[in-house]
Design a protein around this motif. Sequence first.
Motif, PDB file in Angstrom:
ATOM      1  N   GLN A  80       0.855  -1.192   0.000  1.00 35.51           N
ATOM      2  CA  GLN A  80       0.000   0.000   0.000  1.00 35.51           C
ATOM      3  C   GLN A  80       0.890   1.240   0.000  1.00 35.51           C
ATOM      4  N   HIS A  81       0.381   2.277  -0.662  1.00 34.50           N
ATOM      5  CA  HIS A  81       1.156   3.495  -0.840  1.00 34.50           C
ATOM      6  C   HIS A  81       0.254   4.699  -0.604  1.00 34.50           C
ATOM      7  N   PHE A  82       0.863   5.778  -0.121  1.00 31.53           N
ATOM      8  CA  PHE A  82       0.098   6.981   0.196  1.00 31.53           C
ATOM      9  C   PHE A  82       0.886   8.227  -0.171  1.00 31.53           C
ATOM     10  N   LEU A  83       0.177   9.244  -0.603  1.00 27.75           N
ATOM     11  CA  LEU A  83       0.737  10.573  -0.831  1.00 27.75           C
ATOM     12  C   LEU A  83       0.103  11.469   0.218  1.00 27.75           C
ATOM     13  N   ILE A 135       8.953   7.482   2.794  1.00 25.46           N
ATOM     14  CA  ILE A 135      10.077   7.407   1.860  1.00 25.46           C
ATOM     15  C   ILE A 135      10.840   8.712   2.004  1.00 25.46           C
ATOM     16  N   GLY A 136      11.953   8.671   2.713  1.00 26.09           N
ATOM     17  CA  GLY A 136      12.665   9.898   3.036  1.00 26.09           C
ATOM     18  C   GLY A 136      11.957  10.633   4.160  1.00 26.09           C
ATOM     19  N   LEU A 168       4.495   7.563   1.379  1.00 32.76           N
ATOM     20  CA  LEU A 168       4.605   6.472   2.332  1.00 32.76           C
ATOM     21  C   LEU A 168       4.328   5.176   1.596  1.00 32.76           C
ATOM     22  N   THR A 169       4.959   4.092   2.052  1.00 32.31           N
ATOM     23  CA  THR A 169       4.772   2.794   1.410  1.00 32.31           C
ATOM     24  C   THR A 169       4.975   1.675   2.419  1.00 32.31           C
ATOM     25  N   THR A 170       4.424   0.499   2.096  1.00 33.20           N
ATOM     26  CA  THR A 170       4.730  -0.698   2.881  1.00 33.20           C
ATOM     27  C   THR A 170       5.834  -1.515   2.216  1.00 33.20           C
ATOM     28  N   SER A 171       6.355  -1.035   1.068  1.00 33.45           N
ATOM     29  CA  SER A 171       7.405  -1.742   0.340  1.00 33.45           C
ATOM     30  C   SER A 171       8.779  -1.190   0.704  1.00 33.45           C
ATOM     31  N   LEU A 209      -2.633   5.610  -2.944  1.00 30.55           N
ATOM     32  CA  LEU A 209      -2.215   5.402  -4.332  1.00 30.55           C
ATOM     33  C   LEU A 209      -2.241   3.912  -4.632  1.00 30.55           C
ATOM     34  N   GLU A 210      -2.607   3.558  -5.871  1.00 25.06           N
ATOM     35  CA  GLU A 210      -2.632   2.137  -6.243  1.00 25.06           C
ATOM     36  C   GLU A 210      -1.241   1.558  -6.290  1.00 25.06           C
ATOM     37  N   LYS A 211      -0.285   2.297  -6.868  1.00 27.25           N
ATOM     38  CA  LYS A 211       1.098   1.860  -6.897  1.00 27.25           C
ATOM     39  C   LYS A 211       1.987   3.072  -7.107  1.00 27.25           C
ATOM     40  N   LEU A 212       3.276   2.886  -6.923  1.00 26.56           N
ATOM     41  CA  LEU A 212       4.245   3.958  -7.154  1.00 26.56           C
ATOM     42  C   LEU A 212       5.029   3.640  -8.414  1.00 26.56           C
TER      43      LEU A 212
END
Length: 197
Positions: free
Chosen positions: A9-12, A49-50, A62-65, A192-195
């Motif tokens: 999962q990803h977020f802006l 991320i950073g 943000l991401t879970t990857s 977000l669906e993906k990055l």
Amino acid sequence: MDLQTNDDQHFLIYKPFGMLSQFYSNSKQQCKKRFLGELYDFPDGVMPIGRLDEKSEGLLLLTTSGKMSHFVNSQNIEKEYFALVDGAISDSAVNKLRTGVTIGFEGKKYKTKPCKVFRIKDSLELPEAEQKIRDDRHGPTSWISITLKEGKFRQVRKMTSAVGYPTLRLVRVRIGNYILDKAMDSGAVRPLEKLTF
């Protein structure tokens, strides 16, 4: 190499001024600080991320990857910032920022890499500042855009101070091809669906 799975999962988000770019802290000095978890019910394992320092605001992904986070942090992805600086910034100062200035980093002198810098002449559509910023009655200010491919701790603030124009407000508006939506208020979260970079 796959950097993300269908389960990731990803977020802006628009990180507000005064919030740490983390979810918790074991430090007693930070126990009363604001953390990202108050913005949204994020899934377990999500990470920024950073980072943006506490006094900076704007775009944060943000991401879970973990693989995606490492990729973005290690591949010199462009990051663009809008900085409100104290004073009417000169052409000479803008050129110095473009070519690189010497700042302090981890107790040593560091010369920043060449980057893109220009004055912003149009009015900006940003949320109202959450902190008190002195106004033009106390002297002129200037907005500039700085685009970096590196990200040393508090780098933009150190750079503008090095040329004599301290930063009064700092907003990250872009990471790679992800742009801070003008309609987003401070604290907004967008899944977000993906990055893709």
